[in-house]
Design a protein around this motif. Sequence first.
Motif, PDB file in Angstrom:
ATOM      1  N   LEU A  68     -32.216  38.346  50.683  1.00 32.17           N
ATOM      2  CA  LEU A  68     -31.128  37.906  49.805  1.00 32.17           C
ATOM      3  C   LEU A  68     -30.090  37.105  50.586  1.00 32.17           C
ATOM      4  O   LEU A  68     -29.452  36.205  50.044  1.00 32.17           O
ATOM      5  N   HIS A  69     -29.922  37.425  51.856  1.00 35.88           N
ATOM      6  CA  HIS A  69     -28.896  36.794  52.683  1.00 35.88           C
ATOM      7  C   HIS A  69     -29.513  35.883  53.738  1.00 35.88           C
ATOM      8  O   HIS A  69     -28.939  35.699  54.806  1.00 35.88           O
ATOM      9  N   ILE A  70     -30.649  35.299  53.450  1.00 33.83           N
ATOM     10  CA  ILE A  70     -31.386  34.518  54.448  1.00 33.83           C
ATOM     11  C   ILE A  70     -30.636  33.263  54.879  1.00 33.83           C
ATOM     12  O   ILE A  70     -30.812  32.779  55.989  1.00 33.83           O
ATOM     13  N   LYS A  71     -29.761  32.745  54.051  1.00 36.82           N
ATOM     14  CA  LYS A  71     -29.022  31.511  54.384  1.00 36.82           C
ATOM     15  C   LYS A  71     -27.790  31.786  55.242  1.00 36.82           C
ATOM     16  O   LYS A  71     -27.201  30.864  55.779  1.00 36.82           O
ATOM     17  N   GLU A  72     -27.393  33.040  55.373  1.00 38.06           N
ATOM     18  CA  GLU A  72     -26.205  33.394  56.124  1.00 38.06           C
ATOM     19  C   GLU A  72     -26.511  33.496  57.621  1.00 38.06           C
ATOM     20  O   GLU A  72     -27.675  33.683  58.009  1.00 38.06           O
ATOM     21  N   PRO A  73     -25.491  33.407  58.466  1.00 38.13           N
ATOM     22  CA  PRO A  73     -25.715  33.543  59.925  1.00 38.13           C
ATOM     23  C   PRO A  73     -26.224  34.949  60.273  1.00 38.13           C
ATOM     24  O   PRO A  73     -25.934  35.926  59.580  1.00 38.13           O
ATOM     25  N   LEU A  74     -26.972  35.043  61.348  1.00 37.66           N
ATOM     26  CA  LEU A  74     -27.589  36.300  61.763  1.00 37.66           C
ATOM     27  C   LEU A  74     -26.562  37.397  62.035  1.00 37.66           C
ATOM     28  O   LEU A  74     -26.785  38.558  61.698  1.00 37.66           O
ATOM     29  N   GLN A  76     -23.721  37.888  60.589  1.00 37.24           N
ATOM     30  CA  GLN A  76     -23.224  38.422  59.320  1.00 37.24           C
ATOM     31  C   GLN A  76     -24.273  39.306  58.651  1.00 37.24           C
ATOM     32  O   GLN A  76     -23.935  40.304  58.028  1.00 37.24           O
ATOM     33  N   ILE A  77     -25.528  38.944  58.796  1.00 33.29           N
ATOM     34  CA  ILE A  77     -26.604  39.764  58.213  1.00 33.29           C
ATOM     35  C   ILE A  77     -26.683  41.094  58.924  1.00 33.29           C
ATOM     36  O   ILE A  77     -26.906  42.128  58.287  1.00 33.29           O
ATOM     37  N   ASP A  78     -26.499  41.109  60.243  1.00 36.36           N
ATOM     38  CA  ASP A  78     -26.555  42.356  61.000  1.00 36.36           C
ATOM     39  C   ASP A  78     -25.513  43.358  60.535  1.00 36.36           C
ATOM     40  O   ASP A  78     -25.768  44.548  60.499  1.00 36.36           O
ATOM     41  N   ARG A  79     -24.347  42.852  60.155  1.00 31.36           N
ATOM     42  CA  ARG A  79     -23.299  43.748  59.674  1.00 31.36           C
ATOM     43  C   ARG A  79     -23.700  44.330  58.359  1.00 31.36           C
ATOM     44  O   ARG A  79     -23.494  45.390  57.978  1.00 31.36           O
TER      45      ARG A  79
END
Length: 79
Positions: A68-74, A76-79
């Motif tokens: 779902l968050h594939i376009k976001e920076p890594l 931000q996804i980790d959080r």
Amino acid sequence: MSLVALALVLGLAFCIERLIYLTLSEINARRLMADVDAKLEQDDVEGAMELCRNTRGPVASICYQGLLHIKEPLEQIDR
């Protein structure tokens, strides 16, 4: 004594039901990840999301949330 026997029967029924449920809910996580990787190599993000959405279990849920968050920076996804 009959109360103890009833509790024993109910406890055994609950244990058997949980064993059956957990056995049926197992998925092959390695195969799921290989299928998701194959979809992503073909640039089919929607297909990978559909695969995760239709597969039950925590691995599929986590993969779906990541997709779902594939376009976001890594970071931000980790959080």
